[in-house]
Write an enzyme that holds these catalytic residues in place. Structure first.
Site, short mmCIF file in Angstrom:
data_model
loop_
_atom_site.label_atom_id
_atom_site.label_comp_id
_atom_site.label_asym_id
_atom_site.label_seq_id
_atom_site.Cartn_x
_atom_site.Cartn_y
_atom_site.Cartn_z
N ASN A 67 0.83 -1.21 0.00
CA ASN A 67 0.00 0.00 0.00
C ASN A 67 0.87 1.26 0.00
OD1 ASN A 67 -2.32 -1.54 0.14
ND2 ASN A 67 -2.70 -1.17 2.31
N ARG A 422 -5.70 2.37 -13.30
CA ARG A 422 -4.30 2.48 -12.90
C ARG A 422 -3.65 1.13 -12.63
NH1 ARG A 422 -4.60 6.05 -8.73
NH2 ARG A 422 -4.24 7.84 -10.10
N HIS A 452 -15.94 3.73 -14.38
CA HIS A 452 -15.72 2.88 -13.21
C HIS A 452 -16.98 2.08 -12.87
CE1 HIS A 452 -14.84 2.29 -8.76
NE2 HIS A 452 -13.73 1.85 -9.32
N TYR A 485 -12.43 -9.86 -1.71
CA TYR A 485 -13.11 -8.57 -1.53
C TYR A 485 -14.57 -8.81 -1.21
CZ TYR A 485 -9.25 -5.98 -3.84
OH TYR A 485 -8.05 -5.42 -4.19
N ARG A 581 -13.84 2.29 5.18
CA ARG A 581 -12.64 1.46 5.35
C ARG A 581 -11.35 2.28 5.28
NH1 ARG A 581 -9.44 -0.63 1.44
NH2 ARG A 581 -11.04 -0.39 -0.16
N HIS A 609 -15.22 -3.78 0.42
CA HIS A 609 -15.16 -3.02 -0.83
C HIS A 609 -16.52 -2.51 -1.30
CE1 HIS A 609 -14.21 -2.56 -5.25
NE2 HIS A 609 -13.16 -1.96 -4.71
#
Length: 731
Positions: A67, A422, A452, A485, A581, A609
């Site tokens: 991360n 990305r 998205h 997820y 989150r 998620h």
């Protein structure tokens, strides 16, 4: 944690401005970058959570490091670019780019120190459990003989020793490249020389010795193994000093606004990204100062871009240790359920959807049902058209294979492939070309907007007319991440939703803004407006003395307009519970501003998620009359203004009940994986209140069936009903 405890903590938390001033001050926002670092701190804390098996703790440590790498590649790179270009524009919380960089570096330095300390403890703990990571000087005679053979056969051919002198300039080092720098002296005449050895990126970092005496697994790192045989790479030289370093480069892609060929444009931009400027240089503390300065000068890095690490570099690669054969040190395997309603219809998913809407809760319920939806469409002679968005998908994607199969079967297939996803840009270019070769109509959406939204649409001939079946969800069409997820997949044949999704696809492919969306909301057109209208609606109910409640679950809350609307609602007496989150720029629990807002973050076995937004509509929550939505969008300016996203209402009673009374209540009820966010942006672990049983939402969903997918078996076995303890009324 007791509500009273949270209130007490909030009351003790100092605020930088009086309550009557903070409502209009930049200080009402938490800095986005620092909030993200607080989130990554929560991830890191899971690596010391005694409830997790040892290798899962290593995995959390590795995730926190990965991360942090991405944070530097994207966020820090952007802020450094602003500083370089002399941009002094302040963030919503009032900080200049230079001020943000200073705070980021201070926070990251402490985070890195803590990561190394945790790794040292974990390494000792693993050794006690029979997984030993040995240093080069600690290998046995037999191990040295084996590692030498292994080195010569499997590592030596991949290494290129690089002398650095006027004839051999310092080479290009790729982002995340792991390199050993050396100070050498020629044995014959004592002449000094600097050199580099780049560690190959395509082989494992950890090498396991054969055998396991008394069940003990022994491993050595690639760089430690290489250091044992430097003489093989530089014969005639003596090593005077050495140390490893690693760089992170700017990974943002800059694209021109005018382009004739979008695919070619991105291919060129990706090549430029590989050579982005160095924004972080990590150097082993053991590297001699002179050698350290040589590396820093060669890479043209400033002092504030250099991080000296007293420990192991590239901690993201620690996840490789979880591949050792010790299932007793990992989470017990979990096999997702398949919705019984689909089985009730003999596997005919269209019949199951026609019966009534269906929601599938991943990863507790298998993502295979999404793949099955498209596979059945591809093979059904009555299906005439398929439209699909692709943002991220897996290698060897069954989704892509199915779209190819459908096109080859003569169906009209349209795929929106988002090139701007990305770190998935190259894969998406490859998928786009594969789809085009098969006859799929491939479109790339908008140059200025990322698509998205997660949408799949199947048009089927039924009884002389056309029926539209829709899948929309909160997660990507990615079978691998769907196993870890938590996301929602919603299937419906509601003709109104079908028309709305058709309009969204037309917007993406034809650029014509839809003016008559009926049920859904779409960004960047109407989604923000819909959200703020609902928040204002609850504010109005509170002022009328009616029950007023908002529940939201998302990954990030950043948008200033949404936050200010929530502050206004809180001041009116709306009870607001947020499950965020990651980044949260809202300050909860500040008297006179956000007294009635509670924010929690859930970090556990699965990555939360899903995005769910619930409004009581004057009835409180949970309520059958509540407005309940799922969405691909977080509450961030990028989602609301610079992406195509959808917000979809859930109106079928069973689906509505499952999401509101089962999924949202479980998230709010969780105490074992939850953190309470404090006014300064930090967080504290929640605990069950006195007299209350600890509750783990992931364990609950692994052992309890969902509502909407149960079919006829719901009569025989229902999920355990969830109730929440009474909390203090809103002030």
């Amino acid at each position: 944690m007791d509500t009273e405890q949270v209130t007490e903590l909030a009351a003790k938390e100092p605020v930088a401005a009086p309550t009557n001033e903070i409502a209009s001050s930049p200080e009402r926002f938490i800095n986005r970058e620092l909030s993200w670092l607080h989130f990554n701190r929560r991830v890191l804390e899971e690596s010391v959570n005694p409830r997790h098996p040892a290798l899962e703790r290593v995995r959390f440590l590795s995730i926190s490091a990965n991360n942090l790498d991405e944070f530097f590649m994207v966020r820090v790179a952007g802020i450094r670019a602003q500083v370089r270009e002399g941009i002094a524009e302040r963030s919503p919380d009032g900080l200049t780019p230079t001020e943000q960089l200073k705070l980021i570096n201070e926070t990251v330095s402490q985070l890195a120190i803590d990561q190394q300390a945790i790794w040292r403890d974990l390494r000792k703990f693993l050794a006690e459990l029979g997984i030993v990571l040995v240093d080069g000087q600690d290998v046995t005679k037999a191990e040295r003989a084996w590692i030498e053979d292994h080195f010569l056969a499997n590592i030596f051919p991949l290494l290129t020793p690089l002398a650095i002198d006027p004839a051999h300039p310092f080479p290009f080092i790729p982002s995340l490249g792991f390199t050993v720098a050396l100070q050498l002296t020629r044995t014959s005449d004592g002449r000094p020389m600097n050199a580099l050895i780049r560690m190959p990126g395509k082989i494992d970092r950890f090498i396991r010795f054969p055998g396991a005496k008394d069940g003990v697994i022994r491993l050595i790192t690639l760089e430690q193994a290489t250091s044992l045989f430097i003489g093989r790479l530089f014969p005639g030289y003596t090593v005077k000093g050495q140390g490893a370093f690693r760089i992170i480069r700017d990974s943002e892609i800059e694209i021109e606004e005018e382009a004739e060929d979008l695919v070619r444009l991105f291919e060129t931009a990706l090549k430029r990204r590989r050579r982005g400027s160095v924004i972080r240089l990590e150097i082993e503390a053991a590297m001699p100062e002179e050698l350290r300065q040589f590396v820093q000068d060669a890479l043209a890095t400033t002092d504030d871009e250099v991080f000296v690490v007293d420990g192991v570099l590239a901690m993201n690669e620690l996840s490789q240790l979880t591949r050792v054969d010790r299932p007793d040190l990992e989470f017990a395997p979990y096999v997702p359920r398949h919705p019984e309603r689909v089985r009730d219809h003999g596997g005919d998913i269209f019949a199951a959807i026609r019966q009534k809407d269906l929601i599938v809760h991943h990863p507790y319920e298998s993502f295979d049902v999404v793949v099955q939806f498209l596979q059945q469409a591809a093979r059904d002679p009555d299906v005439v058209a398929i439209k699909q968005t692709l943002y991220r998908t897996s290698n060897n994607s069954p989704i892509v294979r199915t779209l190819v199969e459908a096109a080859e079967a003569g169906k009209s297939v349209t795929a929106l492939v988002e090139l701007k996803a990305r770190f998935d840009e190259e894969a998406n270019i490859r998928w786009a070309r594969d789809l085009e070769r098969a006859g799929v109509q491939v479109v790339y959406g908008f140059l200025q907007l990322k698509t998205h939204a997660k949408l799949s649409m199947v048009v089927r001939r039924e009884g002389g007319s056309l029926t539209t079946y829709v899948h929309t969800g909160t997660g990507n069409y990615h079978p691998v991440t769907a196993r870890i997820y938590t996301d929602l997949s919603y299937f419906t044949s509601d003709p109104v939703i079908g028309r709305d999704v058709t309009r969204v696809f037309n917007y993406i492919t034809g650029y014509a803004e839809p003016i008559d969306i009926e049920k859904m909301a779409v960004s960047p057109l109407t989604l923000r407006k819909r959200m703020i209208e609902h928040i204002h609606g609850e504010t109005s109910f509170a002022r009328q003395g009616k029950p007023a409640v908002i529940w939201m679950k998302m990954n990030s809350l950043v948008d200033p307009d949404i936050i200010d609307a929530l502050y206004e609602a809180s001041q009116a007496g709306v009870s607001i519970e947020l499950i965020v989150r990651g980044i949260c720029c809202l300050r909860p629990g500040i008297p006179g501003l956000s007294d009635n807002i509670r924010v929690k973050s859930v970090i556990g076995r699965f990555l939360e998620h899903g995005r769910i937004y619930c409004f009581g509509m004057g009835q409180g929550l949970p309520s059958a009359k509540a407005a309940v939505y799922i969405s691909s969008a977080d509450m961030m300016p990028r989602n609301l203004d610079r992406r195509v996203e959808v917000l979809c209402p859930l109106q079928n009673p069973t689906v509505h009940q499952q999401v509101l009374e089962q999924i949202m209540v479980a998230n709010l009820k969780d105490t074992e994986q939850s953190w309470q966010l404090l006014p300064d942006g930090s967080s504290t672990r929640m605990k069950a209140a006195k007299g209350e049983e600890p509750f783990n939402l992931h364990n609950y969903f692994m052992t309890n069936p969902s509502l909407s997918g149960r079919g006829k078996s719901l009569k025989e076995s229902s999920p355990r009903r969830l109730t929440r303890r009474n909390e203090r009324p809103p002030s």
